[in-house]
Design an enzyme around this catalytic site. Sequence first.
Site: not given
Ligand code: NAP
Length: 243
Positions: A138, A152
């Site tokens: 991130s 985070y």
């Molecule tokens: P999201 O929609 O919240 O998806 C995250 C996924 O990770 C969820 O499906 C969750 O599953 C799963 N997860 C979390 N902990 C887990 C574990 N211990 N074992 C297995 N699955 C797990 O978030 P996203 O925005 O798509 O983010 C995806 C990645 O991008 C993350 O690493 C996030 O930090 C990074 N990111 C996102 C943004 C943003 O603006 N969206 C910005 C920077 C970085 P459950 O729902 O089942 O808990």
Amino acid sequence: MNRVVIVTGGARGIGSATCLRLAAEGYQVCVNYRSNLIAAETVVKAILDGQGEAFCYQADVSKEQDVIELFDAVEEKYGQVQYLVNNAGQLMKQSRFIDLELNRFDTILRNNLTSCFLCCREFIRRSPTSGSIVNVSSVAARTGSPNEYIDYATAKGGMDTLTRGLAMELASQPIRVNAVRPGFIYTEMHADGGEPGRVDRLAPNIPMQRGGSAEEVANTIAWLLSDDASYVTGSFIDVAGGR
Ligand code: NAP
């Protein structure tokens, strides 16, 4: 030749977009999920409907035994795993540093960083002669996320360090290890972080004046994972609209 990939946290957001993109490119995809079976099955169905190959597997990738069983299941279904996207991540409600509880700090580190460590280690222990890993970090690793999510951001900073060190350790094998650093992306993660409309609120501060889509991040992940990036390792690509 088979190209087998695990995408952790693949049931929604950037993870699901990545699963769909990789399946369209011909990868055999394991859609890992922690709790949302219906969402994971929806991703798998979309892939199968498009003549791709995928299955979903429940594993909490912050737990060692779950990670071992995840890799066992994928090997049994498709054979050796040569590609890994460490996408699973978690955000909690916005908080000042002074108010962060130890339990929360530990949970955030486990789900964002320990999970990456466990999956990378399992991937290497299964000894692929070559392969590619993409870690989803991130922009927070650079900014530190003051007043919001220093826990985070700290985990993502650790992920960047892991990425660089592991890339150097594995470069001669060659297993490539890279990371993407998304900025503000439209996913449900921001609701978990306490502010569903966060991307829209912050969009005017982004040089490109808009938030990003999960597909735009998935495109970059797919490139880094692929042989098109064959001379790229230990690198970071910000997908953040210039931020
Ligand atoms: P999201 O929609 O919240 O998806 C995250 C996924 O990770 C969820 O499906 C969750 O599953 C799963 N997860 C979390 N902990 C887990 C574990 N211990 N074992 C297995 N699955 C797990 O978030 P996203 O925005 O798509 O983010 C995806 C990645 O991008 C993350 O690493 C996030 O930090 C990074 N990111 C996102 C943004 C943003 O603006 N969206 C910005 C920077 C970085 P459950 O729902 O089942 O808990």
